[in-house]
Design an enzyme around this catalytic site. Sequence first.
Site, PDB file in Angstrom:
ATOM      1  N   ARG A  16     -10.048  82.494  17.490  1.00  0.00           N
ATOM      2  CA  ARG A  16      -9.360  81.402  18.203  1.00  0.00           C
ATOM      3  C   ARG A  16      -9.688  81.465  19.706  1.00  0.00           C
ATOM      4  O   ARG A  16     -10.369  82.378  20.169  1.00  0.00           O
ATOM      5  CB  ARG A  16      -7.844  81.474  17.970  1.00  0.00           C
ATOM      6  CG  ARG A  16      -7.155  82.575  18.747  1.00  0.00           C
ATOM      7  CD  ARG A  16      -5.643  82.419  18.700  1.00  0.00           C
ATOM      8  NE  ARG A  16      -5.029  83.165  19.787  1.00  0.00           N
ATOM      9  CZ  ARG A  16      -3.732  83.449  19.859  1.00  0.00           C
ATOM     10  NH1 ARG A  16      -2.916  83.053  18.905  1.00  0.00           N
ATOM     11  NH2 ARG A  16      -3.255  84.119  20.891  1.00  0.00           N
ATOM     12  N   TYR A 155      -3.332  95.266  32.132  1.00  0.00           N
ATOM     13  CA  TYR A 155      -4.402  94.286  31.905  1.00  0.00           C
ATOM     14  C   TYR A 155      -5.453  94.363  33.015  1.00  0.00           C
ATOM     15  O   TYR A 155      -6.666  94.382  32.751  1.00  0.00           O
ATOM     16  CB  TYR A 155      -3.764  92.900  31.840  1.00  0.00           C
ATOM     17  CG  TYR A 155      -4.703  91.773  31.497  1.00  0.00           C
ATOM     18  CD1 TYR A 155      -5.124  91.570  30.182  1.00  0.00           C
ATOM     19  CD2 TYR A 155      -5.151  90.887  32.482  1.00  0.00           C
ATOM     20  CE1 TYR A 155      -5.967  90.514  29.867  1.00  0.00           C
ATOM     21  CE2 TYR A 155      -5.996  89.829  32.168  1.00  0.00           C
ATOM     22  CZ  TYR A 155      -6.401  89.647  30.864  1.00  0.00           C
ATOM     23  OH  TYR A 155      -7.248  88.601  30.546  1.00  0.00           O
TER      24      TYR A 155
HETATM   25  N1  LIG Z   1      -6.997  82.561  28.762  1.00  0.00           N
HETATM   26  C1  LIG Z   1      -7.271  82.937  29.979  1.00  0.00           C
HETATM   27  O1  LIG Z   1      -6.837  82.329  30.958  1.00  0.00           O
HETATM   28  C2  LIG Z   1      -8.129  84.142  30.228  1.00  0.00           C
HETATM   29  C3  LIG Z   1      -8.487  84.447  31.542  1.00  0.00           C
HETATM   30  C4  LIG Z   1      -9.290  85.539  31.795  1.00  0.00           C
HETATM   31  C5  LIG Z   1      -9.753  86.312  30.753  1.00  0.00           C
HETATM   32  N2  LIG Z   1      -9.397  86.017  29.476  1.00  0.00           N
HETATM   33  C6  LIG Z   1      -9.914  86.894  28.424  1.00  0.00           C
HETATM   34  O2  LIG Z   1     -10.624  86.140  27.476  1.00  0.00           O
HETATM   35  C7  LIG Z   1     -10.524  86.748  26.196  1.00  0.00           C
HETATM   36  C8  LIG Z   1     -10.036  85.732  25.169  1.00  0.00           C
HETATM   37  O3  LIG Z   1      -8.786  85.228  25.593  1.00  0.00           O
HETATM   38  P1  LIG Z   1      -8.033  84.003  24.886  1.00  0.00           P
HETATM   39  O4  LIG Z   1      -7.284  83.316  25.947  1.00  0.00           O
HETATM   40  O5  LIG Z   1      -8.983  83.250  24.047  1.00  0.00           O
HETATM   41  O6  LIG Z   1      -6.980  84.821  23.990  1.00  0.00           O
HETATM   42  P2  LIG Z   1      -6.368  84.497  22.545  1.00  0.00           P
HETATM   43  O7  LIG Z   1      -5.162  85.347  22.440  1.00  0.00           O
HETATM   44  O8  LIG Z   1      -6.259  83.024  22.321  1.00  0.00           O
HETATM   45  O9  LIG Z   1      -7.508  85.048  21.555  1.00  0.00           O
HETATM   46  C9  LIG Z   1      -7.805  86.405  21.456  1.00  0.00           C
HETATM   47  C10 LIG Z   1      -8.341  86.704  20.069  1.00  0.00           C
HETATM   48  O10 LIG Z   1      -8.558  88.129  19.994  1.00  0.00           O
HETATM   49  C11 LIG Z   1      -8.033  88.592  18.769  1.00  0.00           C
HETATM   50  N3  LIG Z   1      -7.667  90.000  18.865  1.00  0.00           N
HETATM   51  C12 LIG Z   1      -6.559  90.543  19.428  1.00  0.00           C
HETATM   52  N4  LIG Z   1      -6.543  91.878  19.263  1.00  0.00           N
HETATM   53  C13 LIG Z   1      -7.684  92.202  18.589  1.00  0.00           C
HETATM   54  C14 LIG Z   1      -8.234  93.415  18.114  1.00  0.00           C
HETATM   55  N5  LIG Z   1      -7.599  94.592  18.282  1.00  0.00           N
HETATM   56  N6  LIG Z   1      -9.426  93.376  17.461  1.00  0.00           N
HETATM   57  C15 LIG Z   1     -10.061  92.195  17.245  1.00  0.00           C
HETATM   58  N7  LIG Z   1      -9.574  91.017  17.668  1.00  0.00           N
HETATM   59  C16 LIG Z   1      -8.408  91.011  18.332  1.00  0.00           C
HETATM   60  C17 LIG Z   1      -6.836  87.698  18.488  1.00  0.00           C
HETATM   61  O11 LIG Z   1      -6.445  87.725  17.132  1.00  0.00           O
HETATM   62  C18 LIG Z   1      -7.359  86.344  18.949  1.00  0.00           C
HETATM   63  O12 LIG Z   1      -8.011  85.665  17.911  1.00  0.00           O
HETATM   64  C19 LIG Z   1      -9.591  87.951  26.361  1.00  0.00           C
HETATM   65  O13 LIG Z   1     -10.354  89.129  26.555  1.00  0.00           O
HETATM   66  C20 LIG Z   1      -8.830  87.601  27.620  1.00  0.00           C
HETATM   67  O14 LIG Z   1      -8.357  88.753  28.274  1.00  0.00           O
HETATM   68  C21 LIG Z   1      -8.595  84.948  29.184  1.00  0.00           C
END
Ligand SMILES: NC(=O)c1ccc[n+]([C@@H]2O[C@H](COP(=O)([O-])OP(=O)(O)OC[C@H]3O[C@@H](n4cnc5c(N)ncnc54)[C@H](O)[C@@H]3O)[C@@H](O)[C@H]2O)c1
Length: 248
Positions: A16, A155
């Site tokens: 996702r 984080y």
């Molecule tokens: N959304 C933001 O604003 C943002 C900003 C900066 C960085 N990020 C980074 O981008 C990445 C994705 O974020 P997102 O917003 O899509 O998050 P999200 O929570 O929508 O998706 C994260 C996905 O990782 C999976 N996941 C969680 N733990 C796991 C594990 N132990 N092993 C395998 N899969 C696992 C979840 O099931 C999920 O499908 C992350 O690393 C997040 O830190 C996001």
Amino acid sequence: MMNFEGKVAVVTGGARGIGAEIARALASRGASVVIADVNEELLEQMEKELLAGGTEALGVKTDVSSLPDTDNLIAKTVEKFGRVDILVNNAGITRDNLLMRMSEQEWDQVIAINLKGTFNCIKSVTRQMMKQRSGRIINISSVVGLMGNAGQVNYAASKAGVVGITKSVAREFSSRNITCNAIAPGFIQTEMTHVLSEKVVETLKSQIPLSRLGTVQDVANAVCFLASDEAGYITGQVLNVDGGMVMA
Ligand SMILES: NC(=O)c1ccc[n+]([C@@H]2O[C@H](COP(=O)([O-])OP(=O)(O)OC[C@H]3O[C@@H](n4cnc5c(N)ncnc54)[C@H](O)[C@@H]3O)[C@@H](O)[C@H]2O)c1
């Protein structure tokens, strides 16, 4: 347009959000895509979506904090597709709290998934990429790892650590033609940021030169560039995808 015909990509956290969009973007440009996630239900849905679009896709249930799991992920990938050209370390979680209130468990969980998970996946893919004498590793960090954020010491530490891994791996793997770079997204519209109030979002926007939150496509586009042949002379870098919020 970047073309990934004949390339095999592994995207963690690909069920996702940003990871799913990265998987779609690589798939739409011709890559075979393996998605790894802990969420079995969403993983299955995403695998179906990719297959329906004509992509050679595979979902492998994986907890990136477990080295046996990431070893299995790469073994399954090589078994099915014969190689791994692109690894995107995207799986990540937040467990926010002020330091005074943060539990040891909240600290440990975030470090185990965001930081050790990145180490595990790279460790598991190393032998295969070294053998191929080519590869692209892209780690998803965060601007929070560069600037810090109240309520996110776990984080921020994990994402700053990912930058350290990126630069060290870039040096260790360069002689085998494997590049390693990080992307530091700013605030991207996903479930992770859905929880923010309208007021917080307005305040955030006022701090972003491009005056909007990012989209998952904004991040996926940057991943495609770093994964492409055209980015062959770029390694050890952190690319901010944040509307100009953080400038080095
Ligand atoms: N959304 C933001 O604003 C943002 C900003 C900066 C960085 N990020 C980074 O981008 C990445 C994705 O974020 P997102 O917003 O899509 O998050 P999200 O929570 O929508 O998706 C994260 C996905 O990782 C999976 N996941 C969680 N733990 C796991 C594990 N132990 N092993 C395998 N899969 C696992 C979840 O099931 C999920 O499908 C992350 O690393 C997040 O830190 C996001």
